[in-house]
Design a protein around this motif. Structure first.
Motif, PDB file in Angstrom:
ATOM      1  N   LEU A  22       0.827  -1.207   0.000  1.00  0.00           N
ATOM      2  CA  LEU A  22       0.000   0.000   0.000  1.00  0.00           C
ATOM      3  C   LEU A  22       0.862   1.259   0.000  1.00  0.00           C
ATOM      4  CD1 LEU A  22      -2.863  -1.072   2.427  1.00  0.00           C
ATOM      5  CD2 LEU A  22      -3.014  -0.715  -0.054  1.00  0.00           C
ATOM      6  N   ARG A  23       1.962   1.241   0.739  1.00  0.00           N
ATOM      7  CA  ARG A  23       2.878   2.391   0.712  1.00  0.00           C
ATOM      8  C   ARG A  23       3.442   2.600  -0.689  1.00  0.00           C
ATOM      9  NH1 ARG A  23       4.453   0.817   5.712  1.00  0.00           N
ATOM     10  NH2 ARG A  23       6.254  -0.338   4.971  1.00  0.00           N
ATOM     11  N   THR A  26       0.908   4.101  -3.126  1.00  0.00           N
ATOM     12  CA  THR A  26       0.522   5.506  -2.961  1.00  0.00           C
ATOM     13  C   THR A  26       1.378   6.408  -3.836  1.00  0.00           C
ATOM     14  OG1 THR A  26       1.974   5.808  -1.057  1.00  0.00           O
ATOM     15  CG2 THR A  26      -0.331   5.238  -0.597  1.00  0.00           C
ATOM     16  N   ASP A  27       2.603   5.983  -4.164  1.00  0.00           N
ATOM     17  CA  ASP A  27       3.481   6.782  -5.021  1.00  0.00           C
ATOM     18  C   ASP A  27       3.055   6.702  -6.480  1.00  0.00           C
ATOM     19  OD1 ASP A  27       4.987   7.488  -2.824  1.00  0.00           O
ATOM     20  OD2 ASP A  27       6.449   5.872  -3.128  1.00  0.00           O
ATOM     21  N   ARG A  28       2.830   5.490  -6.972  1.00  0.00           N
ATOM     22  CA  ARG A  28       2.409   5.265  -8.353  1.00  0.00           C
ATOM     23  C   ARG A  28       1.889   3.843  -8.460  1.00  0.00           C
ATOM     24  NH1 ARG A  28       5.497   1.815 -11.328  1.00  0.00           N
ATOM     25  NH2 ARG A  28       7.680   1.554 -10.768  1.00  0.00           N
TER      26      ARG A  28
END
Length: 186
Positions: A22-23, A26-28
């Motif tokens: 999930l982390r 969140t960026d792409r």
């Protein structure tokens, strides 16, 4: 500084693996293969990683076909990549042949020609016209090479460069309409 949870000695928990994914998401967007590799680098057991990825795919957070479509649209539009380069990028991201082909089908030969012409025009903007045939040929080789490195077919690159250089030469040799207006020359 953000502390990253590492999997415990037994290869991590499903919850920890989902949090890592999930982390990253969140960026792409990421392909399933990219996430699998990242979880392995973080030390998660293969079965824990697979369970986490399967759960994220079930809820629609991982979709290689959608990732491929988005990647192709973005890289063609914003980075000016041709189909050949896009196909290589998708392979490196672990996208399968079926998803890759479907995504690449969205970029037509006409789309490639238009984008290649835009790139050449941008490179030609503000440059001095070639002084002689040697300079013209050198400029053509540079422009064709630029397009080929971006993944455009060599024949298409050559045709586009010829067309754009001819258009620039025509613009430079065209008489200025203001020269014929008696009101502007007095």
């Amino acid at each position: 500084m953000r502390t990253q949870k590492r999997p415990d000695r037994d290869g991590g928990t499903l919850e920890q693996a989902k949090q890592v994914c999930l982390r990253l998401l969140t960026d792409r967007a990421h392909s399933r293969a990219e996430l699998t590799e990242r979880l392995a680098r973080h030390g998660f057991r293969a079965d824990v990683a697979e369970a986490a990825l399967e759960r994220l795919a079930e809820v629609g957070l991982i979709d290689d076909a959608a990732f491929a479509r988005q990647w192709v649209a973005s890289r063609h539009t914003h980075a000016g990549r041709g189909r050949r380069s896009l196909a290589a990028e998708l392979r490196s991201k672990g996208i399968g042949e079926a998803e890759s082909s479907a995504a690449l089908a969205a970029v037509t030969v006409d789309d490639e020609r238009v984008r290649a012409a835009e790139l050449v025009r941008r490179k030609l903007r503000g440059t001095e016209p070639p002084a002689d045939r040697l300079d013209r040929d050198r400029l053509m080789r540079r422009l064709i090479g630029m397009l080929v490195r971006r993944g455009y077919d060599g024949g298409l690159a050559m045709a586009v460069v010829r067309e754009e250089m001819a258009a620039v030469a025509h613009e430079l040799s065209a008489p200025d309409p203001a020269d014929d207006d008696p009101m502007l020359t007095s």
